[in-house]
Each structure stands twice: as structure tokens, then as C-alpha cells.
Design an enzyme around this catalytic site. Structure first.
Site, PDB file in Angstrom:
ATOM      1  N   THR A  73       9.731  -0.094   2.667  1.00  0.00           N
ATOM      2  CA  THR A  73      10.263   1.264   2.411  1.00  0.00           C
ATOM      3  C   THR A  73       9.561   2.278   3.219  1.00  0.00           C
ATOM      4  OG1 THR A  73       9.060   1.094   0.462  1.00  0.00           O
ATOM      5  CG2 THR A  73      11.301   0.537  -0.035  1.00  0.00           C
ATOM      6  N   VAL A 115       6.778   3.266   8.624  1.00  0.00           N
ATOM      7  CA  VAL A 115       6.644   2.318   9.864  1.00  0.00           C
ATOM      8  C   VAL A 115       7.581   0.997   9.290  1.00  0.00           C
ATOM      9  CG1 VAL A 115       5.231   0.619  10.852  1.00  0.00           C
ATOM     10  CG2 VAL A 115       4.526   2.986  10.531  1.00  0.00           C
ATOM     11  N   ARG A 172       7.587  -0.123  -7.840  1.00  0.00           N
ATOM     12  CA  ARG A 172       8.603   1.013  -7.838  1.00  0.00           C
ATOM     13  C   ARG A 172       9.701   0.931  -7.172  1.00  0.00           C
ATOM     14  NH1 ARG A 172       3.313   3.249  -6.537  1.00  0.00           N
ATOM     15  NH2 ARG A 172       3.682   2.685  -4.417  1.00  0.00           N
ATOM     16  N   SER A 173       9.937   0.136  -5.779  1.00  0.00           N
ATOM     17  CA  SER A 173      10.738  -0.051  -5.145  1.00  0.00           C
ATOM     18  C   SER A 173      11.865  -1.437  -5.363  1.00  0.00           C
ATOM     19  CB  SER A 173      10.524   0.104  -3.658  1.00  0.00           C
ATOM     20  OG  SER A 173      10.037   1.184  -3.444  1.00  0.00           O
ATOM     21  N   ARG A 201      -8.601  -4.596  12.267  1.00  0.00           N
ATOM     22  CA  ARG A 201      -8.404  -4.559  13.529  1.00  0.00           C
ATOM     23  C   ARG A 201     -10.180  -4.781  14.158  1.00  0.00           C
ATOM     24  NH1 ARG A 201      -5.676   1.292  12.927  1.00  0.00           N
ATOM     25  NH2 ARG A 201      -3.467   0.457  12.692  1.00  0.00           N
ATOM     26  N   CYS A 212      -1.752   3.880  16.566  1.00  0.00           N
ATOM     27  CA  CYS A 212      -0.825   4.377  17.028  1.00  0.00           C
ATOM     28  C   CYS A 212      -1.444   5.027  18.461  1.00  0.00           C
ATOM     29  CB  CYS A 212       0.115   5.192  16.352  1.00  0.00           C
ATOM     30  SG  CYS A 212      -0.635   6.329  15.332  1.00  0.00           S
ATOM     31  N   HIS A 238       3.938  11.041  19.197  1.00  0.00           N
ATOM     32  CA  HIS A 238       2.351  11.654  19.540  1.00  0.00           C
ATOM     33  C   HIS A 238       2.144  12.047  20.730  1.00  0.00           C
ATOM     34  CE1 HIS A 238       1.302  10.332  15.524  1.00  0.00           C
ATOM     35  NE2 HIS A 238       0.529   9.249  15.823  1.00  0.00           N
TER      36      HIS A 238
HETATM   37  P1  A2P Z   1       6.871   1.828  -1.961  1.00  0.00           P
HETATM   38  O1  A2P Z   1       7.915   2.708  -1.139  1.00  0.00           O
HETATM   39  O2  A2P Z   1       7.427   1.118  -3.080  1.00  0.00           O
HETATM   40  O3  A2P Z   1       5.528   2.854  -2.622  1.00  0.00           O
HETATM   41  P2  A2P Z   1       4.258   5.120   4.076  1.00  0.00           P
HETATM   42  O4  A2P Z   1       3.135   4.710   5.070  1.00  0.00           O
HETATM   43  O5  A2P Z   1       5.659   5.606   4.918  1.00  0.00           O
HETATM   44  O6  A2P Z   1       3.779   5.915   2.932  1.00  0.00           O
HETATM   45  O7  A2P Z   1       4.878   3.571   3.133  1.00  0.00           O
HETATM   46  C1  A2P Z   1       3.908   2.886   2.538  1.00  0.00           C
HETATM   47  C2  A2P Z   1       4.764   1.327   2.268  1.00  0.00           C
HETATM   48  O8  A2P Z   1       3.804   0.609   1.625  1.00  0.00           O
HETATM   49  C3  A2P Z   1       5.794   1.392   1.209  1.00  0.00           C
HETATM   50  O9  A2P Z   1       6.741   0.624   1.787  1.00  0.00           O
HETATM   51  C4  A2P Z   1       5.206   1.205  -0.054  1.00  0.00           C
HETATM   52  O10 A2P Z   1       6.119   0.777  -0.985  1.00  0.00           O
HETATM   53  C5  A2P Z   1       4.253   0.233   0.433  1.00  0.00           C
HETATM   54  N1  A2P Z   1       3.308   0.196  -0.519  1.00  0.00           N
HETATM   55  C6  A2P Z   1       2.084   0.884  -1.086  1.00  0.00           C
HETATM   56  N2  A2P Z   1       1.282   0.527  -1.805  1.00  0.00           N
HETATM   57  C7  A2P Z   1       2.065  -0.779  -2.242  1.00  0.00           C
HETATM   58  C8  A2P Z   1       1.346  -2.019  -3.085  1.00  0.00           C
HETATM   59  N3  A2P Z   1       0.598  -1.895  -3.801  1.00  0.00           N
HETATM   60  N4  A2P Z   1       2.339  -3.143  -3.063  1.00  0.00           N
HETATM   61  C9  A2P Z   1       3.248  -3.298  -2.201  1.00  0.00           C
HETATM   62  N5  A2P Z   1       3.759  -2.331  -1.303  1.00  0.00           N
HETATM   63  C10 A2P Z   1       3.203  -1.125  -1.456  1.00  0.00           C
END
Ligand code: A2P
Length: 341
Positions: free
Chosen positions: A15, A18, A43-44, A103, A133, A245
Site C-alpha cells: 500500500t 514504492v 490497518r490495511s 544494504r 534512490c 529526484h
Molecule cells: P500500511 O499502509 O498498512 O500502513 P510508505 O513508505 O509509503 O509510507 O509505505 C509504507 C508501507 O509499509 C505501507 O504499505 C505500510 O502498510 C507498510 N507497513 C508499515 N509498517 C508495517 C508493518 N509493521 N507491517 C506490515 N506492513 C507495514
């Protein structure tokens, strides 16, 4: 492995800025996928993402998410990669990780396909790291020059887009911009200050007065180029651009190189679009043109005015694509070549 010509691909962080681009890139490039596993936080879970004209349902990332997965692309932040990267690798997936977690691990190759794809063969942990990046686009532009004249020193100033900090950072830029235009107070949500109509250094502090981002450019450039003697002196700055960038790069070599030679080397270089005119207002590499494309645009190549035999150039790329999602997918494509492509 499900079917040797078609793969089960998980995207951790599907979500995110990237992650969404990874899905789009996999689809655009017709990567042979038998099953896509889009993973994000609790959350998603249950929400949908567009996929091949329809939708896929997001699953909550957990220890069992990688069963039967052939390729796991990670872009959910370093702590998620640290925890789940080894779990995915143990369950048999090749992990391509976009975070900074692995990395600089000597047992993890750091790969830009145009520069050092051979390094991906040796992956004792089953993990391949995707570089930062700003480093990716710079090394794509500089590798052909390094091969010809060995780089001694790089002085680079970046103009980095907000999407590099995630989708919430882009929202912060837009919200702050609305506030400025409305004449109301700017209340930053993600950035440590005003990014709208401003420039900002927003990365965590690193060692010795340099930001973590600046150190990434130093260490990652040396690791990818396979040359620890390269001097890298970076200044990284965020600009109020949504995506793409830019970098002003000064480069010195172990023997003199002029602009004509550099252009000859870059004209047909893999991944590079050379913009020939050294100075033409409005006709130089720009984020607005690079966004949505796969290339690293290199232009404004000039003989440096003060240092004989050194060059200056301007390098622009889509940080979500070549700087992240595309680079990861290109690694997967080369590891798992498909006759259909
Ligand atoms: P979510 O959308 O459910 O929070 P960005 O770099 O654009 O902020 O996106 C971060 C991505 O990493 C999102 O898809 C977010 O999901 C996911 N993410 C962040 N924390 C976790 C976690 N603890 N477990 C799984 N996915 C995560």
C-alpha cells in the site's frame, strides 16, 4: 516453485508509495506471476488494490505470509525487512529488499542491474538489497565513466522529491501547499518543518554532521562500484517536488575526461537517456519529464570550469521507479528470465 515460467510474488508494503509502484511495474512489464501476495500492516488488511484491470485483497504481513512464495519484494521500512526478510528467505523466497536494513551487510549483495548484476549471484542470506534512490540514479550515470577513467572523487548535491519519504510525505507537501496558498499557518505532519515553497534537510542525523542519507550515498556508491577508494562528498536536500529526484554531480577521474568523451560513453549506455545540449533553458533533465519513465536522464554535461579534466552534469530519474520499484523488478527479471518477455 509453482511453475518454472510463472512465479508467486509477494510485495511487503504493497500500500506504500514504492509498494504501489512495484505492483504497477510488475503489471506494466508483464512479469510472469501465477499469484500475487500483497502484504501490508493490519490497518490495511482486507482493503483492495488495483491489479491487472481488477483488484487484489491486501493481507496482513505475518510469519506465514511467505509460504510458497518464489520472490518477495520488500518496501515496508527497515524494521519490517529486518524481521521478515530472513523469514521469507528461510521459506525459500528470493528476497529483494528496498529498505536500508541489509544494504551494508557483507553477506547481502547491493545491486543495480546495469552496474553490478553479477553480484546478485552470491547471496548467502537469500537477500538482495536494492540501493537508496539517490545512489541508484547516480551510479547508473557514472558507471560507464568509471569503467573508462576510474572515478577519484564525486561531489553531489541532491534535489530530492517528497515521494521518496513515502505517500504520507507527499500528502504533507500538498496540504502545506494549500495552507500557504490560502494564507493560513503551515502545520507540518510528516516533515520536520515547512517543505511547501521551501527546501529542507529532513533526514535523520548521521555521523559527523552528515545526514544518514548522505552516508548512504557514500557507502552504497563504493559497494556497488566495488571500489572503496572513491571519494564521495554529498549534500542531500528535499525540494517541494512530488516525484523525481535531481542531482548536480561534479566528478573527477584518475585521468582527464572531457565532456565529448563522456557523452560518447553515455550515448548508448544501458538505462541512460543522454540529453546532448550542455545548456538549453528548459531542455535539460527534469523531474516532470522523468516521472513515469524507466530511464536515468543525464544532461548538462560540461567540462568543469575550475578543475581541468573533471566534469559536471545533471542527473534526474523517477525515484519511485528506477530509484526503487523498477530496480527491484529488474533484478527479479534478470534472476528469473522469462522467454515471454
Ligand atoms: P500500511 O499502509 O498498512 O500502513 P510508505 O513508505 O509509503 O509510507 O509505505 C509504507 C508501507 O509499509 C505501507 O504499505 C505500510 O502498510 C507498510 N507497513 C508499515 N509498517 C508495517 C508493518 N509493521 N507491517 C506490515 N506492513 C507495514
Amino acid at each position: 516453485m509453482s511453475n518454472p515460467k510463472s512465479f508467486v510474488v509477494a510485495v511487503a508494503g504493497a500500500t506504500g508509495a514504492v509498494g504501489r509502484e512495484m505492483l504497477k511495474t510488475l503489471e506494466d512489464r508483464k512479469f510472469p506471476i501465477s499469484r500475487l501476495v500483497p502484504l501490508a500492516s493490519k490497518r490495511s488488511a482486507g482493503k483492495k488494490l488495483p491489479w491487472k484491470g481488477g483488484e487484489v485483497t491486501i493481507e496482513e504481513l505475518g510469519p506465514k505470509s511467505f509460504e510458497g512464495v518464489d520472490i518477495a519484494l520488500f518496501s515496508a521500512g527497515a524494521s519490517v525487512s529486518r524481521e521478515y526478510g530472513p523469514i521469507a528467505a528461510k521459506s525459500g523466497a528470493v528476497v529483494i529488499d528496498n529498505s536500508s536494513a541489509w544494504r551494508m551487510d557483507p553477506d547481502v549483495p547491493l545491486v543495480v542491474p546495469e552496474v553490478n548484476m553479477a553480484a546478485a549471484k552470491n547471496r548467502p542470506k537469500g537477500i538482495i538489497a536494492n540501493p537508496n534512490c539517490s545512489t541508484i540514479q547516480m551510479v547508473v550515470a557514472l558507471k560507464p565513466l568509471h569503467d573508462a577513467a576510474r572515478i577519484k572523487l564525486i561531489i553531489v548535491s541532491t534535489y530530492q522529491a517528497t515521494s521518496g519519504k513515502g505517500h504520507e510525505a507527499v500528502e504533507d507537501l500538498l496540504q502545506q501547499s494549500r495552507s500557504v496558498l490560502a494564507g493560513t499557518a503551515v502545520t507540518p505532519a510528516v516533515f520536520p518543518g515547512q517543505i511547501a515553497f521551501n527546501v529542507l534537510c529532513d533526514w535523520k542525523a548521521g555521523e559527523g554532521d552528515y545526514s544518514e542519507e548522505e552516508w548512504k550515498m557514500v557507502h552504497e556508491t563504493r559497494k556497488i562500484m566495488g571500489d572503496d577508494s572513491i571519494g564521495v562528498s554529498p549534500t542531500t536536500v528535499r525540494v517541494p517536488v512530488v516525484n523525481g529526484h535531481s542531482e548536480a554531480v561534479h566528478v573527477q577521474f584518475h585521468r582527464p575526461m572531457d565532456a565529448a568523451e563522456a557523452k560518447n560513453l553515455l550515448r548508448n549506455a544501458e538505462g541512460v537517456v543522454l540529453m546532448e545540449e550542455a545548456y538549453a533553458p528548459g531542455k535539460h533533465p527534469q523531474p516532470a519529464h522523468a516521472t513515469g519513465t524507466d530511464h536515468v536522464f543525464v544532461g548538462r554535461i560540461r567540462n568543469d570550469l575550475a578543475v581541468p579534466g573533471a566534469l559536471d552534469m545533471f542527473v534526474v530519474a523517477d525515484n519511485l521507479r528506477k530509484g526503487a520499484a523498477l530496480n527491484a523488478v529488474q533484478i527479479a527479471e534478470r534472476l528469473f528470465p522469462s522467454p515471454a518477455r
